[in-house]
Design a protein around this motif. Structure first.
Motif, mmCIF file in Angstrom:
data_model
loop_
_atom_site.group_PDB
_atom_site.id
_atom_site.type_symbol
_atom_site.label_atom_id
_atom_site.label_comp_id
_atom_site.label_asym_id
_atom_site.label_seq_id
_atom_site.Cartn_x
_atom_site.Cartn_y
_atom_site.Cartn_z
ATOM 1 N N ALA A 294 0.474 -1.015 -0.242
ATOM 2 C CA ALA A 294 0.154 0.679 -0.287
ATOM 3 C C ALA A 294 1.074 1.201 0.075
ATOM 4 O O ALA A 294 1.956 1.348 0.931
ATOM 5 N N PRO A 295 -0.047 2.584 -0.854
ATOM 6 C CA PRO A 295 1.377 3.477 -0.871
ATOM 7 C C PRO A 295 1.616 3.905 0.534
ATOM 8 O O PRO A 295 2.520 4.328 0.760
ATOM 9 N N ILE A 296 0.710 3.844 1.438
ATOM 10 C CA ILE A 296 0.921 4.457 2.976
ATOM 11 C C ILE A 296 2.292 3.715 3.603
ATOM 12 O O ILE A 296 2.526 4.530 4.502
ATOM 13 N N VAL A 297 1.882 2.426 3.515
ATOM 14 C CA VAL A 297 3.370 1.786 3.898
ATOM 15 C C VAL A 297 4.570 1.855 3.352
ATOM 16 O O VAL A 297 5.353 2.443 3.886
ATOM 17 N N ALA A 298 4.692 2.418 2.143
ATOM 18 C CA ALA A 298 5.720 3.051 1.493
ATOM 19 C C ALA A 298 6.229 4.385 2.305
ATOM 20 O O ALA A 298 7.361 3.877 2.129
ATOM 21 N N THR A 299 5.030 5.122 2.214
ATOM 22 C CA THR A 299 5.270 6.437 2.634
ATOM 23 C C THR A 299 5.973 6.498 4.458
ATOM 24 O O THR A 299 7.031 7.230 4.699
ATOM 25 N N LEU A 300 5.117 5.672 5.293
ATOM 26 C CA LEU A 300 5.717 5.628 6.789
ATOM 27 C C LEU A 300 7.383 4.833 6.103
ATOM 28 O O LEU A 300 7.729 5.090 7.458
ATOM 29 N N GLU A 301 7.646 3.906 5.768
ATOM 30 C CA GLU A 301 9.110 3.489 5.451
ATOM 31 C C GLU A 301 10.038 4.460 5.433
ATOM 32 O O GLU A 301 10.888 4.655 5.834
ATOM 33 N N SER A 302 9.264 5.242 4.217
ATOM 34 C CA SER A 302 10.491 6.717 3.643
ATOM 35 C C SER A 302 10.523 7.285 4.938
ATOM 36 O O SER A 302 11.135 7.542 5.217
ATOM 37 N N LEU A 303 9.694 7.862 5.515
ATOM 38 C CA LEU A 303 9.484 8.709 6.834
ATOM 39 C C LEU A 303 10.329 7.916 7.947
ATOM 40 O O LEU A 303 11.187 9.311 8.690
ATOM 41 N N ARG A 304 10.006 6.690 8.283
ATOM 42 C CA ARG A 304 10.955 6.759 9.877
ATOM 43 C C ARG A 304 12.074 6.408 8.760
ATOM 44 O O ARG A 304 13.531 6.843 9.717
ATOM 45 N N LYS A 305 12.933 5.860 8.001
ATOM 46 C CA LYS A 305 14.217 6.706 7.592
ATOM 47 C C LYS A 305 14.698 7.966 7.500
ATOM 48 O O LYS A 305 15.860 8.114 8.100
ATOM 49 N N ASP A 306 13.645 8.663 6.906
ATOM 50 C CA ASP A 306 14.332 9.818 7.053
ATOM 51 C C ASP A 306 14.361 10.430 8.629
ATOM 52 O O ASP A 306 15.201 11.083 9.093
ATOM 53 N N ILE A 307 13.389 10.234 9.870
ATOM 54 C CA ILE A 307 13.144 10.823 11.365
ATOM 55 C C ILE A 307 14.711 10.222 11.642
ATOM 56 O O ILE A 307 15.834 10.790 12.146
ATOM 57 N N LEU A 308 14.973 8.625 11.397
ATOM 58 C CA LEU A 308 16.356 8.739 11.803
ATOM 59 C C LEU A 308 17.406 9.449 11.509
ATOM 60 O O LEU A 308 18.625 9.745 11.954
ATOM 61 N N ALA A 309 17.763 9.712 10.065
ATOM 62 C CA ALA A 309 18.669 10.237 9.635
ATOM 63 C C ALA A 309 18.745 11.847 9.844
ATOM 64 O O ALA A 309 19.878 12.006 10.055
ATOM 65 N N TYR A 310 17.657 12.370 10.245
ATOM 66 C CA TYR A 310 17.217 13.420 11.709
ATOM 67 C C TYR A 310 17.281 13.017 13.099
ATOM 68 O O TYR A 310 18.772 14.426 12.965
ATOM 69 N N ALA A 311 17.253 12.550 13.126
ATOM 70 C CA ALA A 311 17.970 11.717 14.655
ATOM 71 C C ALA A 311 19.330 12.288 15.241
ATOM 72 O O ALA A 311 19.909 12.448 15.857
ATOM 73 N N ASP A 312 19.408 11.552 13.598
ATOM 74 C CA ASP A 312 21.341 11.019 14.153
ATOM 75 C C ASP A 312 21.852 12.664 13.758
ATOM 76 O O ASP A 312 22.750 13.099 14.344
ATOM 77 N N ARG A 313 21.509 13.365 12.659
ATOM 78 C CA ARG A 313 22.452 15.121 12.766
ATOM 79 C C ARG A 313 21.699 14.972 14.056
ATOM 80 O O ARG A 313 22.906 16.514 14.126
ATOM 81 N N LEU A 314 21.111 15.424 14.858
ATOM 82 C CA LEU A 314 20.633 16.373 15.360
ATOM 83 C C LEU A 314 21.355 15.115 17.218
ATOM 84 O O LEU A 314 21.264 15.912 18.728
ATOM 85 N N CYS A 315 21.255 14.554 17.350
ATOM 86 C CA CYS A 315 22.562 13.921 18.407
ATOM 87 C C CYS A 315 21.114 13.352 18.899
ATOM 88 O O CYS A 315 21.593 13.345 20.356
ATOM 89 N N LEU A 316 20.396 12.974 18.558
ATOM 90 C CA LEU A 316 18.997 12.327 19.047
ATOM 91 C C LEU A 316 19.057 10.739 19.853
ATOM 92 O O LEU A 316 17.833 10.633 20.194
ATOM 93 N N ASN A 317 20.435 10.170 18.806
ATOM 94 C CA ASN A 317 19.922 8.682 19.730
ATOM 95 C C ASN A 317 21.040 8.668 20.177
ATOM 96 O O ASN A 317 22.006 8.835 20.044
ATOM 97 N N PRO A 318 21.292 7.652 21.045
ATOM 98 C CA PRO A 318 22.391 7.088 21.707
ATOM 99 C C PRO A 318 23.475 6.301 20.597
ATOM 100 O O PRO A 318 24.813 6.796 21.761
ATOM 101 N N LYS A 319 23.642 6.178 19.742
ATOM 102 C CA LYS A 319 24.772 5.630 18.838
ATOM 103 C C LYS A 319 25.130 7.162 18.222
ATOM 104 O O LYS A 319 26.694 7.413 18.678
#
Length: 115
Positions: free
Chosen positions: A67-92
């Motif tokens: 479903a298109p919504i599933v693909a969009t959610l997957e893409s958003l998850r990846k983008d959110i993780l990338a921004y969280a990394d840049r903003l130093c918001l995760n333990p890694k």
């Protein structure tokens, strides 16, 4: 409960970054995008749940596809993780940075003046 609006997410993110000692006003444009992505993710996740988690749709040929919504959610998850990394918001990422300590001990200040 976590903030669900863009403004609330932005405020929450800045507070979290300040508590971690990594916030700088120069990050505000990235924080804006991050907050918007999280808001979109929240909205789409709610719609996905309301649809009964319909993860497949029929194609014109009679088969099924993601479903298109599933693909969009997957893409958003990846983008959110990338921004969280840049903003130093995760333990890694927080483990790999050095936070500048603005407070200086009296002894360090005195020794600096002797140089």
């Amino acid at each position: 409960m976590a903030a669900r609006t863009k403004a609330g997410i932005k405020k929450e993110t800045i507070q979290l970054m300040k508590s971690l000692g990594v916030y700088k006003p120069e990050y505000d444009p990235l924080i804006e995008i991050y907050a918007e992505l999280r808001e979109q993710y929240t909205i789409l996740t709610k719609k996905f749940a309301e649809s009964g988690y319909q993860y497949e749709v029929e194609t014109a040929q009679g088969g099924t596809k993601k479903a298109p919504i599933v693909a969009t959610l997957e893409s958003l998850r990846k983008d959110i993780l990338a921004y969280a990394d840049r903003l130093c918001l995760n333990p890694k990422t927080i483990d790999g940075i050095t936070v500048e300590n603005k407070k200086q001990s009296v002894l360090a200040a005195a020794l600096r003046q002797l140089e």
